[in-house]
Design a protein around this motif. Structure first.
Motif, mmCIF file in Angstrom:
data_model
loop_
_atom_site.group_PDB
_atom_site.id
_atom_site.type_symbol
_atom_site.label_atom_id
_atom_site.label_comp_id
_atom_site.label_asym_id
_atom_site.label_seq_id
_atom_site.Cartn_x
_atom_site.Cartn_y
_atom_site.Cartn_z
ATOM 1 N N ASN A 31 0.834 -1.206 0.000
ATOM 2 C CA ASN A 31 0.000 0.000 0.000
ATOM 3 C C ASN A 31 0.868 1.256 0.000
ATOM 4 O O ASN A 31 0.564 2.233 -0.696
ATOM 5 C CB ASN A 31 -0.943 0.019 1.197
ATOM 6 C CG ASN A 31 -2.024 -1.026 1.083
ATOM 7 O OD1 ASN A 31 -2.274 -1.569 0.011
ATOM 8 N ND2 ASN A 31 -2.669 -1.338 2.191
ATOM 9 N N TYR A 35 0.763 4.283 -2.667
ATOM 10 C CA TYR A 35 0.574 5.682 -2.283
ATOM 11 C C TYR A 35 1.710 6.545 -2.833
ATOM 12 O O TYR A 35 1.484 7.691 -3.211
ATOM 13 C CB TYR A 35 0.475 5.831 -0.770
ATOM 14 C CG TYR A 35 -0.656 5.028 -0.163
ATOM 15 C CD1 TYR A 35 -1.788 4.694 -0.909
ATOM 16 C CD2 TYR A 35 -0.596 4.575 1.139
ATOM 17 C CE1 TYR A 35 -2.816 3.940 -0.377
ATOM 18 C CE2 TYR A 35 -1.627 3.830 1.693
ATOM 19 C CZ TYR A 35 -2.725 3.509 0.929
ATOM 20 O OH TYR A 35 -3.738 2.768 1.468
ATOM 21 N N LEU A 40 0.931 10.463 -3.119
ATOM 22 C CA LEU A 40 0.439 10.832 -1.795
ATOM 23 C C LEU A 40 1.576 11.022 -0.803
ATOM 24 O O LEU A 40 1.436 11.787 0.161
ATOM 25 C CB LEU A 40 -0.534 9.771 -1.268
ATOM 26 C CG LEU A 40 -1.754 9.494 -2.164
ATOM 27 C CD1 LEU A 40 -2.632 8.427 -1.548
ATOM 28 C CD2 LEU A 40 -2.537 10.763 -2.427
ATOM 29 N N LEU A 61 0.940 9.583 6.030
ATOM 30 C CA LEU A 61 0.336 8.253 5.897
ATOM 31 C C LEU A 61 -0.782 8.043 6.918
ATOM 32 O O LEU A 61 -1.799 7.417 6.604
ATOM 33 C CB LEU A 61 1.405 7.169 6.031
ATOM 34 C CG LEU A 61 2.364 7.072 4.840
ATOM 35 C CD1 LEU A 61 3.565 6.208 5.193
ATOM 36 C CD2 LEU A 61 1.640 6.536 3.611
ATOM 37 N N VAL A 64 -3.664 9.751 5.394
ATOM 38 C CA VAL A 64 -4.222 8.921 4.324
ATOM 39 C C VAL A 64 -5.123 7.856 4.923
ATOM 40 O O VAL A 64 -6.244 7.636 4.448
ATOM 41 C CB VAL A 64 -3.097 8.282 3.474
ATOM 42 C CG1 VAL A 64 -3.639 7.189 2.563
ATOM 43 C CG2 VAL A 64 -2.366 9.348 2.669
ATOM 44 N N LEU A 74 -8.534 7.115 -3.522
ATOM 45 C CA LEU A 74 -7.193 7.694 -3.586
ATOM 46 C C LEU A 74 -7.170 9.025 -4.335
ATOM 47 O O LEU A 74 -6.414 9.926 -3.970
ATOM 48 C CB LEU A 74 -6.207 6.702 -4.206
ATOM 49 C CG LEU A 74 -5.944 5.449 -3.370
ATOM 50 C CD1 LEU A 74 -4.905 4.568 -4.061
ATOM 51 C CD2 LEU A 74 -5.513 5.794 -1.964
#
Length: 100
Positions: A31, A35, A40, A61, A64, A74
């Motif tokens: 993941n 990201y 991100l 994170l 997120v 996302l």
């Protein structure tokens, strides 16, 4: 950035390996890679190409994860993060402006 903390140069320096970062935020390593691909987070890289996450990356994170829990996809999370960064910039600029 950590909420209610001043960000310094050390806060942006990558120090955590991807396995440590994943454990810190209770996410799967794959993941974190997704990201990063989606923009991100932007971890530092060693000369060998290993990812190093900073305290700022860890906080991002966590954000997120919060937004995912709120049901955002996302693309929506990316937009929220951009807007939150912009608000922070404007608040910093406003705070630095001399008052008449």
């Amino acid at each position: 950035m950590r909420r209610n903390q001043v960000e310094g140069p050390d806060e942006r320096r990558g120090v955590f390996a991807i396995s440590v970062a994943a454990e810190m935020v209770s996410m799967q390593i794959q993941n974190l890679r997704v990201y990063e691909r989606r923009g991100l987070v932007s971890p530092d890289r060693t000369q060998g190409g290993s990812r190093l996450y900073s305290p700022v990356d860890i906080d991002r994170l966590h954000r997120v994860r919060e937004l995912l829990a709120d049901g955002l996809n996302l693309a929506g999370i990316a937009r929220v993060l951009v807007l939150e960064d912009r608000v922070r910039e404007l608040e910093d600029r406003d705070r630095d402006q001399p008052r008449a």
